[in-house]
Design an enzyme around this catalytic site. Structure first.
Site, PDB file in Angstrom:
ATOM      1  N   GLU A  68       0.811  -1.217   0.000  1.00 16.27           N
ATOM      2  CA  GLU A  68       0.000   0.000   0.000  1.00 16.27           C
ATOM      3  C   GLU A  68       0.847   1.271   0.000  1.00 16.27           C
ATOM      4  OE1 GLU A  68      -1.028   0.598   4.710  1.00 16.27           O
ATOM      5  OE2 GLU A  68      -2.211  -0.865   3.609  1.00 16.27           O
ATOM      6  N   HIS A  69       2.155   1.129   0.164  1.00 21.83           N
ATOM      7  CA  HIS A  69       3.016   2.309   0.208  1.00 21.83           C
ATOM      8  C   HIS A  69       3.495   2.750  -1.176  1.00 21.83           C
ATOM      9  CE1 HIS A  69       3.887   0.594   4.418  1.00 21.83           C
ATOM     10  NE2 HIS A  69       2.947   1.510   4.509  1.00 21.83           N
ATOM     11  N   GLN A  76       2.202  -6.700   4.482  1.00 27.33           N
ATOM     12  CA  GLN A  76       2.235  -8.139   4.742  1.00 27.33           C
ATOM     13  C   GLN A  76       1.801  -8.447   6.164  1.00 27.33           C
ATOM     14  OE1 GLN A  76       5.762 -10.153   3.286  1.00 27.33           O
ATOM     15  NE2 GLN A  76       5.606 -11.729   4.846  1.00 27.33           N
ATOM     16  N   HIS A 135       9.403  -8.383  -1.672  1.00 26.50           N
ATOM     17  CA  HIS A 135       8.735  -7.119  -1.976  1.00 26.50           C
ATOM     18  C   HIS A 135       9.490  -6.357  -3.059  1.00 26.50           C
ATOM     19  CE1 HIS A 135       5.894  -6.911   1.582  1.00 26.50           C
ATOM     20  NE2 HIS A 135       6.609  -7.996   1.819  1.00 26.50           N
ATOM     21  N   CYS A 185       9.035  -3.366  -3.938  1.00 26.99           N
ATOM     22  CA  CYS A 185       9.349  -1.991  -3.533  1.00 26.99           C
ATOM     23  C   CYS A 185      10.729  -1.909  -2.895  1.00 26.99           C
ATOM     24  CB  CYS A 185       8.287  -1.444  -2.579  1.00 26.99           C
ATOM     25  SG  CYS A 185       8.115  -2.394  -1.054  1.00 26.99           S
TER      26      CYS A 185
END
Length: 206
Positions: free
Chosen positions: A97-98, A137, A165, A167
């Site tokens: 979500e970031h 997570q 991830h 990101c």
């Protein structure tokens, strides 16, 4: 007075604002393409907004699904079975979500039934529902356990997610080989370390 209350993500997703139209979403994609430095009207990109919106519908379909509904059909004829039910290697495809970047990995789910069990495909579906939302997570791990506990009232549940991830691997610190492991234990799993050890051995993580 400033309200510092953090909104807790719900098991059944609730939209806090009306969804934009498909055309508005496509226009937002065109804006991002232009912001990135390219021309959204050139031949190779002209249909990209439509493709992105279609992809978003697939990636984030969990917002239109209810985990409680998936777990509502149970079977009470278990012939006295009272040991753990374990599912290993459930594919996880989610987005953080970031940065709205993918994180990919595996989920491991177990519960100790009381007087009812649920079809194993439903447990996979619950993992998928929460994965197909913007997530952390840690939150997703807790939500899966909470959904199982609320619907099945088991003696306990155990969840592990092991994911990489994007990101972190494709931006920022650029470490592509680092995986993140999160766990959530409830009920007897939380209070009995031997059960935790059995769970970890059964999923090949001990």
């Amino acid at each position: 007075m400033k309200n510092d209350t953090v909104q807790k993500p719900t098991l059944k997703a609730v939209h806090s604002a009306p969804r934009p139209s498909q055309e508005e979403a496509m226009e937002a994609v065109r804006t991002l393409i232009a912001w990135a430095g390219d021309n959204p009207d050139r031949e190779g990109l002209i249909d990209t907004p439509k493709r992105v919106v279609k992809a978003y519908k697939e990636w984030f379909r969990g917002y239109d699904m209810d985990p409680a509904e998936e777990l509502s059909r149970v079977f009470e004829d278990v012939s006295g079975y009272d040991d753990m039910v374990v599912l290993r290697e459930i594919d996880v495809e989610s987005h953080c979500e970031h940065h709205i970047a993918p994180f990919l990995g595996k989920a491991y789910v177990a519960y100790l039934p009381t007087d009812k069990v649920v079809g194993i495909s439903k447990l996979v579906k619950v993992v998928e529902i929460f994965a197909k939302r913007l997530q952390t997570q840690e939150t997703m791990t807790a939500q899966i356990a909470e959904a199982i506990d609320e619907a099945l009232k088991p003696r306990g549940s155990a969840i592990m997610i092991d994911a990489v991830h994007q990101c972190m691997s494709t931006r920022g610190v650029h470490h592509p080989d680092v995986s993140t492991i999160t766990t959530q234990f409830t009920g007897e799993f939380k209070t009995n370390p031997q059960l935790q050890d059995r769970f970890l051995k059964l999923i090949g993580k001990a």
